[in-house]
Design a protein around this motif. Structure first.
Motif, PDB file in Angstrom:
ATOM      1  N   GLN B  17       2.746 -77.310 -42.159  1.00 23.14           N
ATOM      2  CA  GLN B  17       3.789 -76.352 -41.808  1.00 23.14           C
ATOM      3  C   GLN B  17       3.648 -75.083 -42.657  1.00 23.14           C
ATOM      4  O   GLN B  17       2.994 -75.080 -43.697  1.00 23.14           O
ATOM      5  N   SER B  18       4.280 -74.029 -42.181  1.00 25.64           N
ATOM      6  CA  SER B  18       4.239 -72.773 -42.917  1.00 25.64           C
ATOM      7  C   SER B  18       5.637 -72.397 -43.373  1.00 25.64           C
ATOM      8  O   SER B  18       6.631 -72.887 -42.823  1.00 25.64           O
ATOM      9  N   MET B  19       5.704 -71.574 -44.399  1.00 25.31           N
ATOM     10  CA  MET B  19       6.995 -71.070 -44.835  1.00 25.31           C
ATOM     11  C   MET B  19       6.791 -69.833 -45.705  1.00 25.31           C
ATOM     12  O   MET B  19       5.678 -69.567 -46.177  1.00 25.31           O
ATOM     13  N   THR B  20       7.884 -69.107 -45.890  1.00 28.55           N
ATOM     14  CA  THR B  20       7.878 -67.920 -46.738  1.00 28.55           C
ATOM     15  C   THR B  20       8.972 -68.034 -47.772  1.00 28.55           C
ATOM     16  O   THR B  20      10.123 -68.356 -47.442  1.00 28.55           O
ATOM     17  N   LEU B  21       8.604 -67.777 -49.013  1.00 25.83           N
ATOM     18  CA  LEU B  21       9.568 -67.721 -50.111  1.00 25.83           C
ATOM     19  C   LEU B  21       9.873 -66.254 -50.383  1.00 25.83           C
ATOM     20  O   LEU B  21       8.962 -65.427 -50.468  1.00 25.83           O
ATOM     21  N   LEU B  22      11.159 -65.964 -50.535  1.00 28.57           N
ATOM     22  CA  LEU B  22      11.574 -64.595 -50.764  1.00 28.57           C
ATOM     23  C   LEU B  22      12.030 -64.397 -52.197  1.00 28.57           C
ATOM     24  O   LEU B  22      12.786 -65.208 -52.734  1.00 28.57           O
ATOM     25  N   CYS B  23      11.557 -63.330 -52.810  1.00 33.32           N
ATOM     26  CA  CYS B  23      12.010 -62.922 -54.129  1.00 33.32           C
ATOM     27  C   CYS B  23      12.571 -61.513 -54.007  1.00 33.32           C
ATOM     28  O   CYS B  23      11.935 -60.639 -53.409  1.00 33.32           O
ATOM     29  N   ALA B  24      13.755 -61.305 -54.576  1.00 35.33           N
ATOM     30  CA  ALA B  24      14.375 -59.990 -54.539  1.00 35.33           C
ATOM     31  C   ALA B  24      14.862 -59.617 -55.937  1.00 35.33           C
ATOM     32  O   ALA B  24      15.390 -60.460 -56.659  1.00 35.33           O
ATOM     33  N   GLN B  25      14.659 -58.341 -56.284  1.00 33.95           N
ATOM     34  CA  GLN B  25      15.162 -57.843 -57.570  1.00 33.95           C
ATOM     35  C   GLN B  25      15.861 -56.506 -57.358  1.00 33.95           C
ATOM     36  O   GLN B  25      15.416 -55.695 -56.543  1.00 33.95           O
ATOM     37  N   ASP B  26      16.932 -56.319 -58.112  1.00 36.28           N
ATOM     38  CA  ASP B  26      17.731 -55.098 -57.956  1.00 36.28           C
ATOM     39  C   ASP B  26      17.662 -54.224 -59.210  1.00 36.28           C
ATOM     40  O   ASP B  26      18.573 -53.441 -59.479  1.00 36.28           O
ATOM     41  N   MET B  27      16.572 -54.345 -59.961  1.00 38.06           N
ATOM     42  CA  MET B  27      16.440 -53.602 -61.221  1.00 38.06           C
ATOM     43  C   MET B  27      15.417 -52.469 -61.116  1.00 38.06           C
ATOM     44  O   MET B  27      15.059 -51.854 -62.120  1.00 38.06           O
ATOM     45  N   ASN B  28      14.925 -52.234 -59.906  1.00 38.20           N
ATOM     46  CA  ASN B  28      13.968 -51.148 -59.667  1.00 38.20           C
ATOM     47  C   ASN B  28      12.670 -51.320 -60.467  1.00 38.20           C
ATOM     48  O   ASN B  28      12.045 -50.348 -60.867  1.00 38.20           O
TER      49      ASN B  28
END
Lengths: 112, 110
Positions: B17-28
């Protein structure tokens, strides 16, 4: 590539005793060194860092580390540990291209 | 500031199976990283990015792909998951000197 060696995979210690966690790194012209702590099921938190200046670096929670260029070491110390210090500790080095290399970690187990 | 966030927190996949992990940062932050953590091996760098639209391979890139279309997001993809990819995945961001880590994603591949 840089490399980081943490010789002790586990360190048991009694509460209120002193502790030293060892870290050695491969030699490089510029060295930027870090210690991180990881509590169970959490991410890594920065304890302290050495970028330049004084070789004795003080961090959070009473920890300190000493940069020793001749021995290529950056050992972490605390004079009196608490139960709450039980965690895994990682030493890391950063190169000039902002890539970080981590040691394999040392699990500190503080016993009452 | 939320700092660095990771989605999902936990996932179970079947082999292939496939999948995507998301990483988000709000510190520019300019720099972003994906690591995997396995017992006794510390953190190993999978891929990293030095800015929007750029990516580079780390120590263990095989079986993973990444994208950094927006500065604040760094996606890690597994096209065909394998049991060897069972691990805890950490994302980190950095302005220059210090890394800030997300809480991790536990991935189990059966």
């Amino acid at each position: 590539a840089q490399s980081v060696t943490q010789l002790d995979s586990q360190v048991p210690v009694f509460e209120e005793a002193p502790v030293e966690l060892r870290c050695n790194y491969s030699s490089s012209v510029s060295v930027y060194l870090f210690w991180y702590v990881q509590y169970p099921n959490q991410g890594l938190q920065l304890l302290l860092k050495y970028l330049s200046g004084s070789t004795l670096v003080k961090g959070i929670n009473g920890f300190e580390a000493e940069f020793n260029k001749s021995q290529t070491s950056f050992h972490l110390r605390k004079p009196s540990v608490h139960i709450s210090d039980t965690a895994e500790y990682f030493c890391a080095v950063r190169n000039n291209f902002n890539k970080f290399y981590f040691g394999s970690g040392t699990k500190l187990n503080v016993k009452p | 500031n939320a700092g660095v966030t990771q989605t999902p927190k936990f996932r179970v996949l079947k082999t292939g199976q496939s999948m995507t992990l998301l990483c988000a940062q709000d510190m520019n932050h300019e720099y972003m990283y994906w690591y995997r953590q396995d017992p006794g091996m510390g953190l190993r760098l999978i891929h990293y990015s030095v800015g929007e639209g750029t990516t580079a391979k780390g120590e263990v890139p095989d079986g993973y792909n990444v994208s950094r279309l927006k500065k604040q997001n760094f996606l890690l993809g597994l096209e065909s998951a394998a049991p060897s990819q069972t691990s805890v995945y950490f994302c980190a961001s950095s302005p220059k000197e210090t890394q800030y880590f997300g809480p991790g994603t536990r991935l189990l591949v059966l």
